[in-house]
Design an enzyme around this catalytic site. Structure first.
Site, short mmCIF file in Angstrom:
data_model
loop_
_atom_site.label_atom_id
_atom_site.label_comp_id
_atom_site.label_asym_id
_atom_site.label_seq_id
_atom_site.Cartn_x
_atom_site.Cartn_y
_atom_site.Cartn_z
N HIS A 155 16.94 49.16 33.34
CA HIS A 155 17.36 50.56 33.33
C HIS A 155 16.79 51.29 34.54
O HIS A 155 15.63 51.08 34.91
CB HIS A 155 16.90 51.26 32.04
CG HIS A 155 17.61 52.56 31.83
ND1 HIS A 155 17.29 53.68 32.55
CD2 HIS A 155 18.64 52.90 31.02
CE1 HIS A 155 18.10 54.67 32.19
NE2 HIS A 155 18.93 54.21 31.26
N GLU A 202 26.19 50.94 34.58
CA GLU A 202 25.71 52.33 34.53
C GLU A 202 25.54 52.84 35.95
O GLU A 202 24.48 52.62 36.57
CB GLU A 202 24.32 52.40 33.87
CG GLU A 202 24.32 52.31 32.39
CD GLU A 202 23.13 53.07 31.79
OE1 GLU A 202 23.35 53.86 30.88
OE2 GLU A 202 21.99 52.88 32.25
P1 PGA Z 1 22.91 59.37 29.30
O1 PGA Z 1 21.96 58.09 29.49
O2 PGA Z 1 23.91 58.99 28.24
O3 PGA Z 1 21.98 60.46 28.86
O4 PGA Z 1 23.55 59.62 30.61
C1 PGA Z 1 22.48 56.81 29.48
C2 PGA Z 1 21.39 55.83 29.81
O5 PGA Z 1 20.48 56.20 30.58
O6 PGA Z 1 21.34 54.71 29.31
#
Ligand code: PGA
Length: 237
Positions: free
Chosen positions: A86, A155
């Site tokens: 992450h 992401e």
């Molecule tokens: P968010 O975070 O939905 O608040 O954008 C997603 C993540 O960091 O996994």
């Protein structure tokens, strides 16, 4: 087929929020709903029969590592998933090499992995190269038969917590690209989820995407009503 719904609760939940949260989600509990609370709260989630993911893991099984949690400890406690890579962990100095060490250790302990990959805004025009580097590094020396235990979470870093999401077409193109790169490592089906500002409003658009296995949800997942809305919309598909 239900989608994976991964709730990354980050450091948002306070102790007085937990019992309502656990109660509210009861009827939605299933093996594709993975709740990732702060580690101190994990036993409460396991007691209620939820599938739990831990937000971070160390790469050694046991030893003098103050403040760390090992994959062996996680597995023996009953945790089934771990989030690795992450972007918010990179604030603590996590590199591609650390991510590979964590992926290796988690898979050796039979944990499933939610592997986050994604580009910064500056890297956006070059995102294929970035994603390829991240995937190649994370999967280095990983036995081919273990790759099916990884959920790849695309992401884009610029979409995390900003309320901005890429166009659907852009995500679909990246899903296809990630699949192609991953198939260099394994011929098993590759599961790809999307994360970054998913909420109860944009989910009905996002769920229309082809080949999407599910969603990684941060701040919107902290509110059980919003999370339930997201689950319901994805169930209709
Ligand atoms: P968010 O975070 O939905 O608040 O954008 C997603 C993540 O960091 O996994």
């Amino acid at each position: 087929m239900n989608k994976y719904i991964i709730a990354n609760l980050k450091m948002y939940q306070m102790p007085d929020m937990i019992s309502n949260y656990l109660e509210s989600l009861k009827e939605f509990n299933n093996e594709k709903l993975i709740l990732c609370p702060s580690s101190v709260y994990i036993p409460y989630y396991l007691e209620k029969g939820y599938h739990v993911g831990i937000q971070n893991i160390y790469f050694k099984d046991v030893g003098p590592y103050t403040g760390e949690i090992s994959p062996l400890q996680a597995k023996q406690l009953g945790i089934s998933y771990v989030i690795i890579g992450h972007n918010e962990r990179k604030l603590f100095g996590e590199t591609d090499h650390h991510i590979n060490q964590k992926v290796t250790a988690a898979l050796e302990n039979d944990l499933n992995i939610i592997l986050c990959i994604g580009e910064t805004l500056d890297e956006r025009s070059n995102k294929e190269t970035i994603l390829k580097r991240q995937i190649h590094s994370a999967l280095k020396n990983i036995p081919q038969e273990k790759i099916k235990n990884i959920l790849f979470a695309y992401e884009p870093i610029w979409a995390i917590g900003t309320g901005i999401i890429p166009d659907i077409e852009e995500i679909e193109t990246m899903i296809h690209y990630i699949q192609t790169v991953c198939h260099e490592f394994s011929s098993d089906p590759i599961k790809i989820i999307y994360g970054g500002s998913v909420d109860e409003k944009n989910i009905s658009t996002l769920v229309q995407m082809k080949n999407i296995a599910g969603f990684l949800i941060g701040s919107a997942a902290v509110n059980p009503d919003k999370l339930i809305k997201i689950i319901e919309v994805t169930r209709e598909k």
